[in-house]
Design a protein around this motif. Structure first.
Motif, PDB file in Angstrom:
ATOM      1  N   ALA A  45       0.840  -1.205   0.000  1.00 26.05           N
ATOM      2  CA  ALA A  45       0.000   0.000   0.000  1.00 26.05           C
ATOM      3  C   ALA A  45       0.869   1.247   0.000  1.00 26.05           C
ATOM      4  CB  ALA A  45      -0.895   0.000   1.228  1.00 26.05           C
ATOM      5  N   GLN A  46       0.414   2.275  -0.703  1.00 24.48           N
ATOM      6  CA  GLN A  46       1.116   3.549  -0.752  1.00 24.48           C
ATOM      7  C   GLN A  46       0.510   4.560   0.208  1.00 24.48           C
ATOM      8  OE1 GLN A  46       3.946   3.829  -2.698  1.00 24.48           O
ATOM      9  NE2 GLN A  46       3.505   1.624  -2.932  1.00 24.48           N
ATOM     10  N   LEU A  47      -0.668   4.257   0.706  1.00 24.86           N
ATOM     11  CA  LEU A  47      -1.359   5.135   1.649  1.00 24.86           C
ATOM     12  C   LEU A  47      -1.755   4.331   2.878  1.00 24.86           C
ATOM     13  CD1 LEU A  47      -3.751   7.086  -0.767  1.00 24.86           C
ATOM     14  CD2 LEU A  47      -1.661   7.960   0.309  1.00 24.86           C
ATOM     15  N   PRO A  48      -1.784   4.963   4.040  1.00 29.41           N
ATOM     16  CA  PRO A  48      -2.230   4.242   5.237  1.00 29.41           C
ATOM     17  C   PRO A  48      -3.744   4.003   5.188  1.00 29.41           C
ATOM     18  CG  PRO A  48      -1.846   6.558   5.742  1.00 29.41           C
ATOM     19  CD  PRO A  48      -1.374   6.354   4.344  1.00 29.41           C
ATOM     20  N   GLY A  49      -4.169   2.947   5.874  1.00 29.17           N
ATOM     21  CA  GLY A  49      -5.601   2.703   5.998  1.00 29.17           C
ATOM     22  C   GLY A  49      -6.242   1.998   4.827  1.00 29.17           C
ATOM     23  N   CYS A  50      -5.460   1.483   3.895  1.00 26.63           N
ATOM     24  CA  CYS A  50      -6.081   0.816   2.740  1.00 26.63           C
ATOM     25  C   CYS A  50      -5.333  -0.464   2.375  1.00 26.63           C
ATOM     26  CB  CYS A  50      -6.186   1.755   1.554  1.00 26.63           C
ATOM     27  SG  CYS A  50      -4.634   2.463   1.003  1.00 26.63           S
ATOM     28  N   ASN A  51      -4.994  -1.230   3.392  1.00 20.71           N
ATOM     29  CA  ASN A  51      -4.413  -2.558   3.176  1.00 20.71           C
ATOM     30  C   ASN A  51      -5.545  -3.592   3.194  1.00 20.71           C
ATOM     31  OD1 ASN A  51      -1.463  -2.531   2.936  1.00 20.71           O
ATOM     32  ND2 ASN A  51      -1.548  -1.476   4.918  1.00 20.71           N
ATOM     33  N   VAL A  52      -5.724  -4.278   2.080  1.00 18.82           N
ATOM     34  CA  VAL A  52      -6.838  -5.219   1.941  1.00 18.82           C
ATOM     35  C   VAL A  52      -6.288  -6.636   1.766  1.00 18.82           C
ATOM     36  CG1 VAL A  52      -8.883  -5.851   0.596  1.00 18.82           C
ATOM     37  CG2 VAL A  52      -8.275  -3.433   0.898  1.00 18.82           C
ATOM     38  N   ALA A  53      -6.843  -7.561   2.540  1.00 16.00           N
ATOM     39  CA  ALA A  53      -6.506  -8.977   2.392  1.00 16.00           C
ATOM     40  C   ALA A  53      -7.568  -9.641   1.520  1.00 16.00           C
ATOM     41  CB  ALA A  53      -6.458  -9.656   3.745  1.00 16.00           C
TER      42      ALA A  53
ATOM     43  N   ASN B 116      -7.607 -16.090 -10.216  1.00 11.47           N
ATOM     44  CA  ASN B 116      -8.268 -14.813 -10.482  1.00 11.47           C
ATOM     45  C   ASN B 116      -7.868 -13.762  -9.456  1.00 11.47           C
ATOM     46  OD1 ASN B 116      -9.529 -15.995 -12.630  1.00 11.47           O
ATOM     47  ND2 ASN B 116     -11.610 -15.802 -11.858  1.00 11.47           N
ATOM     48  N   ALA B 117      -7.710 -14.190  -8.196  1.00  8.91           N
ATOM     49  CA  ALA B 117      -7.339 -13.231  -7.156  1.00  8.91           C
ATOM     50  C   ALA B 117      -5.943 -12.668  -7.401  1.00  8.91           C
ATOM     51  CB  ALA B 117      -7.416 -13.900  -5.788  1.00  8.91           C
ATOM     52  N   CYS B 118      -5.003 -13.516  -7.806  1.00 10.42           N
ATOM     53  CA  CYS B 118      -3.650 -13.028  -8.104  1.00 10.42           C
ATOM     54  C   CYS B 118      -3.661 -12.104  -9.316  1.00 10.42           C
ATOM     55  CB  CYS B 118      -2.713 -14.212  -8.335  1.00 10.42           C
ATOM     56  SG  CYS B 118      -2.324 -15.151  -6.833  1.00 10.42           S
ATOM     57  N   ALA B 119      -4.472 -12.447 -10.316  1.00 14.40           N
ATOM     58  CA  ALA B 119      -4.574 -11.578 -11.500  1.00 14.40           C
ATOM     59  C   ALA B 119      -5.182 -10.240 -11.147  1.00 14.40           C
ATOM     60  CB  ALA B 119      -5.406 -12.277 -12.571  1.00 14.40           C
ATOM     61  N   ALA B 120      -6.003 -10.190 -10.101  1.00 15.85           N
ATOM     62  CA  ALA B 120      -6.663  -8.944  -9.708  1.00 15.85           C
ATOM     63  C   ALA B 120      -5.708  -7.943  -9.084  1.00 15.85           C
ATOM     64  CB  ALA B 120      -7.797  -9.251  -8.727  1.00 15.85           C
ATOM     65  N   VAL B 121      -4.581  -8.422  -8.559  1.00 14.37           N
ATOM     66  CA  VAL B 121      -3.658  -7.534  -7.852  1.00 14.37           C
ATOM     67  C   VAL B 121      -3.226  -6.370  -8.738  1.00 14.37           C
ATOM     68  CG1 VAL B 121      -1.359  -7.356  -6.810  1.00 14.37           C
ATOM     69  CG2 VAL B 121      -2.823  -9.328  -6.294  1.00 14.37           C
ATOM     70  N   ASP B 122      -2.900  -6.655 -10.000  1.00 14.83           N
ATOM     71  CA  ASP B 122      -2.432  -5.607 -10.905  1.00 14.83           C
ATOM     72  C   ASP B 122      -3.554  -4.728 -11.429  1.00 14.83           C
ATOM     73  OD1 ASP B 122       0.188  -6.501 -10.658  1.00 14.83           O
ATOM     74  OD2 ASP B 122      -0.016  -7.909 -12.333  1.00 14.83           O
ATOM     75  N   LEU B 123      -4.809  -5.115 -11.143  1.00 16.24           N
ATOM     76  CA  LEU B 123      -5.950  -4.348 -11.638  1.00 16.24           C
ATOM     77  C   LEU B 123      -6.555  -3.431 -10.584  1.00 16.24           C
ATOM     78  CD1 LEU B 123      -7.815  -7.231 -13.562  1.00 16.24           C
ATOM     79  CD2 LEU B 123      -6.197  -5.558 -14.498  1.00 16.24           C
ATOM     80  N   VAL B 124      -6.074  -3.551  -9.348  1.00 16.88           N
ATOM     81  CA  VAL B 124      -6.649  -2.765  -8.255  1.00 16.88           C
ATOM     82  C   VAL B 124      -6.314  -1.289  -8.438  1.00 16.88           C
ATOM     83  CG1 VAL B 124      -6.572  -2.352  -5.769  1.00 16.88           C
ATOM     84  CG2 VAL B 124      -6.626  -4.683  -6.645  1.00 16.88           C
TER      85      VAL B 124
ATOM     86  N   GLY C 152      -5.668   2.743  -7.762  1.00 20.07           N
ATOM     87  CA  GLY C 152      -5.005   3.629  -6.819  1.00 20.07           C
ATOM     88  C   GLY C 152      -3.832   3.028  -6.089  1.00 20.07           C
ATOM     89  N   ASP C 153      -3.698   3.450  -4.839  1.00 19.67           N
ATOM     90  CA  ASP C 153      -2.557   3.061  -4.014  1.00 19.67           C
ATOM     91  C   ASP C 153      -2.916   1.998  -2.989  1.00 19.67           C
ATOM     92  OD1 ASP C 153      -0.809   4.936  -5.228  1.00 19.67           O
ATOM     93  OD2 ASP C 153      -1.800   6.523  -4.081  1.00 19.67           O
ATOM     94  N   VAL C 154      -3.918   1.217  -3.298  1.00 13.30           N
ATOM     95  CA  VAL C 154      -4.390   0.196  -2.362  1.00 13.30           C
ATOM     96  C   VAL C 154      -3.370  -0.940  -2.256  1.00 13.30           C
ATOM     97  CG1 VAL C 154      -6.230  -1.491  -1.891  1.00 13.30           C
ATOM     98  CG2 VAL C 154      -6.787   0.749  -2.887  1.00 13.30           C
ATOM     99  N   GLY C 155      -3.126  -1.381  -1.032  1.00  9.45           N
ATOM    100  CA  GLY C 155      -2.283  -2.542  -0.818  1.00  9.45           C
ATOM    101  C   GLY C 155      -3.123  -3.813  -0.843  1.00  9.45           C
ATOM    102  N   VAL C 156      -2.598  -4.840  -1.469  1.00  9.42           N
ATOM    103  CA  VAL C 156      -3.344  -6.090  -1.617  1.00  9.42           C
ATOM    104  C   VAL C 156      -2.451  -7.254  -1.216  1.00  9.42           C
ATOM    105  CG1 VAL C 156      -4.752  -7.533  -3.130  1.00  9.42           C
ATOM    106  CG2 VAL C 156      -4.525  -5.091  -3.621  1.00  9.42           C
ATOM    107  N   THR C 157      -2.984  -8.147  -0.386  1.00 13.72           N
ATOM    108  CA  THR C 157      -2.306  -9.389  -0.032  1.00 13.72           C
ATOM    109  C   THR C 157      -3.259 -10.540  -0.313  1.00 13.72           C
ATOM    110  OG1 THR C 157      -1.027  -8.305   1.710  1.00 13.72           O
ATOM    111  CG2 THR C 157      -1.203 -10.709   1.805  1.00 13.72           C
TER     112      THR C 157
END
Length: 635
Positions: free
Chosen positions: A504-512, A522-530, A532-537
């Motif tokens: 994540a590039q901004l605080p408060g937007c880390n999504v599991a 599909n979930a791994c492919a979605a990482v590059d499609l999210v 803004g600056d959202v963090g994805v795990t």
């Protein structure tokens, strides 16, 4: 114009001469081979019931007479004779279903394709006709293709065989097979009477038919028999052959065996059964794959179900790929060589579920129970009690029929039984009844059951090894189709894997994103499609049920959670994760993605996943929305 093109309703059949009927049968077989070879479908079962279906529609008057098919995959000929002759998109979105469908025709009654149900349906309909005083209506159950090995059929027979006058005709389409040669004591009991040679050699059948015709003539009312003639017929029906098999011991009237490819013989037998006025079994001997040489020469499944094939040879257009099933087939065979306490169990689907190689290596250690999932699970509990580890391989949709046994006999007794569920989640082309989308919601209700969902072939092999070593009930589920490329773990955390990540590039937007099994791709492919600056795990929980405490603790450190599963969204893994987080005191938004609580029409798997909001793009949108909600809450 051929004869088939002039058939728009069953009544049209009754205007055809014997010669025209033979020509029509040949046209239907040619049509089925031509069309099904292009789309795929259940070819062998339908080639075997051409004359039988024609005779049924000539003797009975659908829809006034209710015709119920069990199993529904033998209904293609029925569709052709009831004004559905466009098979161009068979089992494809916008085309005909591969099973009976009320949405298609008033001639279709039972939509689900799960075997052994037709006798109960027909008994209920016949009871209603009897209560309404509808003496001119009949219920006809067409059962076969192995379905008589199912327990529900015998529950129905037990009730049908009571002293009754219900207008019910049971047509036993006896081809000696389901996917493969049918197994069990029922088959052995029928074998002496099912040989077609007996029809040609023993003249009692023909003599009885001659006697019947004379009786009708003497009665003077061929259409509506006088009481004396009817009484005589009732005395004689079961004695067409001395040995009426198990039906005679139940007290059911029995006609047969009848050559299931002789329209004349079939019509005579069906007419006798129709006019009898009570439950009658008509035993028709048919040949699966009849009239198509590649099917007739196939000793395994007689082309039960095919993909696209070359009609001239029966060879597949594209090389057959068995995907997930082939991985299970290889690995269970390896384990069987290492561990002589492993027993394979299947319900009439030895090769479709991948137990063929195991059976070839150790024929005494693979048990085919027939179409009897309930028995397979409770029997496996018995095997486990006696020191073995049964591996029960089923299609996921058929686990539904063994829920009580899984709950009360396997799980409550902590039996070390492993259940391998093939074709879990969305199967697509096979339609509503074959989607294996209920298994996770069912499993979530069962105490002491551990459920796993592999994300790739490597994980499937690993889970099978792990499950065999669990001293309790386990379930491993995997989808239909090709296996995705291996998805390596970025790191392991406790008992689960992290398989995708973006900081994540901004605080408060880390999504599991908790991806269940095959949805990890599909979930791994979605990482590059999210956005803004959202963090994805992206997390693969591996053993998805029950939800592990380490996963709950890890998820509590995120700002939001999205779960995605190839199963019913309500009551599944996502629901269990949300409940576990609430119980732990964590307060964070959880967005659950999965299949809506509906019966899905047939379409390609990817199309359905897109429609149900489970594509990579839909997952990315859910992640972005969850992060946005969290940011707004903080502000």
């Amino acid at each position: 114009m051929g004869i088939l093109e002039r058939i728009h309703e069953p009544a049209d059949l009754r205007r055809l001469s014997p010669r025209q009927l033979e020509e029509l049968a040949a046209e239907i077989r040619a049509y089925l081979v031509e069309k099904v070879s292009r789309t795929g479908g259940h070819l062998g079962p339908n080639l075997g019931v051409v004359e039988l279906t024609m005779a049924i529609h000539r003797v009975f008057s659908s829809p006034k007479d209710a015709i119920v098919f069990d199993t529904g995959h033998q209904s293609y000929v029925h569709k052709l004779l009831t004004d559905r002759q466009d098979f161009g998109k068979l089992r494809q979105e916008g085309g005909l279903s591969g099973y009976p469908s009320r949405a298609e025709s008033i001639h279709d009654i039972v939509e689900n394709s799960h075997a052994t149900t037709a006798l109960s349906w027909a008994d209920g309909i016949a009871r209603a006709f009897e209560l309404d005083g509808a003496e001119d209506r009949r219920a006809v159950a067409v059962i076969g293709d192995g379905a008589m090995t199912g327990g529900m059929a015998w529950e129905a027979l037990n009730n049908i065989a009571e002293d009754s006058e219900r207008p019910l005709v049971i047509v036993l389409n006896d081809n000696g097979r389901s996917y493969a040669p049918t197994v069990g004591g029922v088959v052995r009991r029928l074998e002496p009477v099912r040989r077609l040679d007996s029809i040609r050699v023993n003249r009692s059948y023909e003599n009885f038919m001659d006697w019947t015709k004379q009786t009708l003539q003497d009665a003077g009312t061929p259409g509506k028999m006088a009481y004396g003639a009817l009484h005589s017929l009732k005395r004689g029906v079961k004695d067409i052959f001395v040995d009426a098999g198990i039906f005679d011991s139940l007290g059911l009237k029995y006609v047969g065996p009848v050559d299931g490819h002789s329209i004349q013989d079939l019509e005579e037998a069906l007419t006798l059964a129709r006019d009898y006025g009570g439950p009658v079994v008509v035993h028709a001997i048919t040949e699966k794959g009849r009239g198509y040489k590649p099917a007739e020469e196939d000793s395994v499944d007689r082309f039960h179900a095919v993909g696209k094939i070359h009609p001239e040879t029966g060879l597949p257009v594209a090389p057959a790929r068995f995907g997930w099933t082939s991985i299970f087939a290889e690995e269970i065979n390896v384990l069987a060589h290492e561990n002589d306490r492993i027993i394979g169990v299947t319900a009439a689907m030895l090769r479709p579920v991948g137990l063929g190689p195991f059976s070839e290596s150790f024929p005494d250690r693979v048990i085919d129970v027939g179409i009897a999932e309930q028995h397979s699970l409770t029997m496996s509990a018995g095997l486990a009690f006696a020191g073995f580890h049964p591996v029960v391989a089923l299609y996921a949709t058929f686990l539904n029929r063994g829920f009580d046994q899984l709950l009360m006999d396997v799980a409550m007794h902590r039996a070390p039984v492993t259940i391998m569920l093939d074709r879990a989640g969305v199967t697509g082309d096979d339609g509503a009844s074959h989607n294996g989308m209920w298994d996770l919601s069912l499993a979530a209700m069962i105490p002491q059951l551990r459920a796993a969902a592999p994300r790739d072939g490597t994980q499937l092999r690993a889970f099978l090894h792990e499950a065999i070593n669990v001293n309790g009930p386990t379930l491993v589920r995997y989808p239909k189709g090709d296996v995705p490329q291996e998805i390596p773990a970025i790191r392991k955390v406790g008992d689960f894997d992290v398989v995708g990540e973006r900081t994540a590039q901004l605080p408060g937007c880390n999504v599991a994103v908790v991806a269940v099994g095959a949805m990890a791709s599909n979930a791994c492919a979605a990482v590059d499609l999210v956005a803004g600056d959202v963090g994805v795990t992206v997390i693969d929980p591996r053993w998805v049920l029950p939800v592990s405490s380490s996963l709950v603790e890890y998820l509590a450190g995120f700002d939001a959670v999205v779960t995605v599963e190839d199963g019913i969204v309500d009551g599944g893994v996502g629901t269990e994760i949300e409940l576990a987080l609430e119980r732990s005191g964590a307060r964070l938004p959880v967005e659950r993605l999965g299949i809506s609580k509906n019966f899905l029409s047939h379409a390609k798997r990817d199309v359905i996943l897109e429609r149900e909001g489970m594509s990579a793009r839909a997952i990315a949108q859910a992640v972005s929305q969850a992060a946005g909600v969290r940011v707004r809450q903080v502000l």
